[in-house]
Design an enzyme around this catalytic site. Structure first.
Site, PDB file in Angstrom:
ATOM      1  N   ARG A  57       0.846  -1.208   0.000  1.00 57.33           N
ATOM      2  CA  ARG A  57       0.000   0.000   0.000  1.00 57.33           C
ATOM      3  C   ARG A  57       0.879   1.255   0.000  1.00 57.33           C
ATOM      4  NH1 ARG A  57      -2.179  -3.734  -0.407  1.00 57.33           N
ATOM      5  NH2 ARG A  57      -2.132  -2.961  -2.535  1.00 57.33           N
ATOM      6  N   ASN A  88      -8.996   8.440   5.678  1.00 58.27           N
ATOM      7  CA  ASN A  88      -7.940   7.861   4.840  1.00 58.27           C
ATOM      8  C   ASN A  88      -6.602   7.865   5.564  1.00 58.27           C
ATOM      9  OD1 ASN A  88      -9.934   7.734   2.874  1.00 58.27           O
ATOM     10  ND2 ASN A  88      -9.350   9.705   1.995  1.00 58.27           N
ATOM     11  N   HIS A 105      -7.877   7.315  11.295  1.00 58.50           N
ATOM     12  CA  HIS A 105      -7.455   5.912  11.253  1.00 58.50           C
ATOM     13  C   HIS A 105      -5.951   5.739  11.109  1.00 58.50           C
ATOM     14  CE1 HIS A 105     -11.810   5.086   9.777  1.00 58.50           C
ATOM     15  NE2 HIS A 105     -11.720   5.109  11.089  1.00 58.50           N
TER      16      HIS A 105
END
Length: 229
Positions: A57, A88, A105
């Site tokens: 990622r 995000n 997050h």
């Protein structure tokens, strides 16, 4: 004092930059179940797999750029106080120029101790490998909030929303809690705009713009800046 614009942003904003999202891929990220790569239990069971997933990622993040929605929100700071509360974990808002971003997050470009949550290290787009440890000797993990974990920035985000003069919700379905509950902290007189091409959860008194983030945000920001002059 300038009006305070608060933006709640979700995966739909980053998707237009080419980042894959969980909900738009059948409940999978790149063919991985959330239970295999995004829970504390998964990390205990197979830390190498989880680290590899987030390393991928991070590599992908390094190759993409902010899109028109990110840039328009950054431009908004020329005329207003702006705080972005994002679900995000990427850094595209910051790279576009936004100066106040609250990450609900966590952040993909940071690592933290698996023993002490407050031990956080900037790593940029570098991988985290097995054997990479914090100063206490514990394995480093991604600084992201996994399913089943507390959201430490939730209270701060609620305070930000409570101080809004305008609330913009973009790129999120408003169906995932606790983040979806943040709209309830807005003052009853504060105008709310939701930008989403799909069917976002119904929000009382909200104006809904059924467009993708890049198009809808650019139009909304241009209109708001025009009114602010």
């Amino acid at each position: 004092m300038k009006d305070h614009i608060v933006v709640l942003s979700g995966a739909g904003v980053s998707a237009e930059s080419g980042l894959s999202t969980f909900r738009d891929s059948g409940g999978l990220w790149e063919n991985y179940s959330v239970f295999d790569v995004a829970t504390p239990e998964a990390f205990r069971r197979d830390p190498a797999l989880v680290l590899r997933f987030y390393n991928d990622r991070r590599c992908q993040l390094a190759e993409v750029e902010p899109n028109a929605a990110h840039r328009a929100l950054a431009e908004l700071e020329k005329d207003f106080r702006v705080t972005i509360v994002t679900q995000n974990v990427d850094d595209l808002h910051e790279r576009a120029g936004s100066s106040k971003v609250v990450h609900l997050h966590g952040e993909l470009t940071q690592a933290r101790s698996s023993r002490l949550d407050d031990l956080i290290y900037p790593i940029g787009y570098k991988p985290i490998e097995l054997g990479d440890t914090c100063e206490l000797g514990s394995q480093l993990r991604p600084h992201v909030v996994w399913f089943g974990e507390q959201v430490p920035m939730l209270e701060a985000a609620a305070g930000v929303v409570a101080s809004a003069d305008h609330l913009l919700v973009v790129g999120t379905s408003l169906q995932v809690y606790p983040a979806a509950g943040l709209v309830d902290f807005a003052d009853p007189d504060v105008p709310i705009t939701v930008i989403d091409p799909g069917e976002p959860a119904r929000v009382n008194r909200a104006t809904v713009i059924r467009k993708k983030a890049s198009e809808g945000v650019s139009e909304w920001v241009a209109r708001l800046r025009g009114q602010g002059r």
